[in-house]
Design an enzyme around this catalytic site. Structure first.
Site, PDB file in Angstrom:
ATOM      1  N   ASP A  73       0.878  -1.157   0.000  1.00 18.49           N
ATOM      2  CA  ASP A  73       0.000   0.000   0.000  1.00 18.49           C
ATOM      3  C   ASP A  73       0.920   1.213   0.000  1.00 18.49           C
ATOM      4  O   ASP A  73       1.977   1.202   0.630  1.00 18.49           O
ATOM      5  CB  ASP A  73      -0.932   0.020   1.214  1.00 18.49           C
ATOM      6  CG  ASP A  73      -2.123   0.950   0.975  1.00 18.49           C
ATOM      7  OD1 ASP A  73      -2.618   0.998  -0.164  1.00 18.49           O
ATOM      8  OD2 ASP A  73      -2.552   1.638   1.912  1.00 18.49           O
TER       9      ASP A  73
ATOM     10  N   LYS B 293      13.638   5.315 -11.823  1.00 11.78           N
ATOM     11  CA  LYS B 293      12.636   5.433 -10.773  1.00 11.78           C
ATOM     12  C   LYS B 293      12.756   4.265  -9.794  1.00 11.78           C
ATOM     13  O   LYS B 293      12.683   4.443  -8.580  1.00 11.78           O
ATOM     14  CB  LYS B 293      11.233   5.471 -11.391  1.00 11.78           C
ATOM     15  CG  LYS B 293      10.138   5.694 -10.362  1.00 11.78           C
ATOM     16  CD  LYS B 293       8.757   5.594 -10.983  1.00 11.78           C
ATOM     17  CE  LYS B 293       7.722   5.418  -9.893  1.00 11.78           C
ATOM     18  NZ  LYS B 293       6.430   4.981 -10.409  1.00 11.78           N
TER      19      LYS B 293
ATOM     20  N   ARG C   5       8.586   2.582  -3.750  1.00 14.79           N
ATOM     21  CA  ARG C   5       8.264   1.184  -4.053  1.00 14.79           C
ATOM     22  C   ARG C   5       9.544   0.406  -4.356  1.00 14.79           C
ATOM     23  O   ARG C   5       9.698  -0.729  -3.964  1.00 14.79           O
ATOM     24  CB  ARG C   5       7.272   1.076  -5.214  1.00 14.79           C
ATOM     25  CG  ARG C   5       6.836  -0.376  -5.456  1.00 14.79           C
ATOM     26  CD  ARG C   5       5.709  -0.548  -6.449  1.00 14.79           C
ATOM     27  NE  ARG C   5       4.497   0.082  -5.977  1.00 14.79           N
ATOM     28  CZ  ARG C   5       4.007   1.222  -6.468  1.00 14.79           C
ATOM     29  NH1 ARG C   5       4.599   1.838  -7.457  1.00 14.79           N
ATOM     30  NH2 ARG C   5       2.911   1.750  -5.983  1.00 14.79           N
TER      31      ARG C   5
END
Length: 194
Positions: free
Chosen positions: A70, A173, A179
């Site tokens: 999440d 990224k 993440r």
């Protein structure tokens, strides 16, 4: 030895991003591929709680090793909003442009634009539970820039960069993102376990 783990998402972008960082011996399965077509409840007040709730749902109902993530964008001047509500900040339609527009509007007269992306991954593996957290610090820019990525990427500029997440390649990224960091902890753990 091959490991099959369910990633509790149907977001193919996320699955592709994570699979690209994994050795071929670790196979990621989507919810759809195990026949989980229902909406998994996310009713927790925290990002951690939602990740745990999703992973537990799959493990309990389908019996698979599973990890769930999440992610929330926490903006300092807005008391950590949108946080756990990041996906539906502007309403249940979960539209990224609407969410960004609302956030930019709420920050209109703010000089403090500091923000952090936080990803929590909950892993259920062979009866044990583990949590991994990744944070990317940065700031919210004044307008959307770039067309890579998804979610709030076009308005988030990570510290040390003059580009937004939406201007960086997947590889760039992946190395610096929330993440990416949480996933790296997960991968290191999985590699170590096997």
């Amino acid at each position: 030895m091959e490991i099959k783990i369910v990633f509790a998402t149907n977001n193919l972008n996320k699955i592709k991003e994570v699979q690209s960082m994994l050795p071929p011996s670790i196979q990621i399965m989507s919810l759809e591929s195990i026949g989980c077509l229902e909406e998994i409840p996310e009713t927790s007040e925290t990002i951690e709680g939602n990740a745990i709730q999703k992973a537990n749902y799959v493990t309990e109902k389908y019996g698979y090793n599973c990890f769930a993530d999440d992610t929330g964008l926490e903006v300092e001047a807005l008391h950590s909003e949108p946080g756990v509500d990041s996906a539906h900040y502007a309403g249940e339609q979960r539209n990224a442009n609407d969410n960004m527009d609302k956030l930019l509007k709420n920050l209109e007269n703010q000089s403090n634009r500091n923000a952090q992306f936080k990803t929590v991954i909950a892993l259920n593996l062979n009866g044990k539970k583990h949590l991994f957290t990744g944070i990317a610090n940065g700031k919210i820019v004044l307008e959307k820039i770039g067309n890579q990525g998804f979610g709030y990427d076009p308005i988030f500029q990570p510290d040390g960069f003059s580009e937004t997440f939406a201007q960086l390649s997947l590889e760039q990224k992946g190395q610096i993102s929330h993440r990416g960091k949480a996933t790296k902890q997960l991968l290191d753990f999985l590699s170590y376990e096997h």
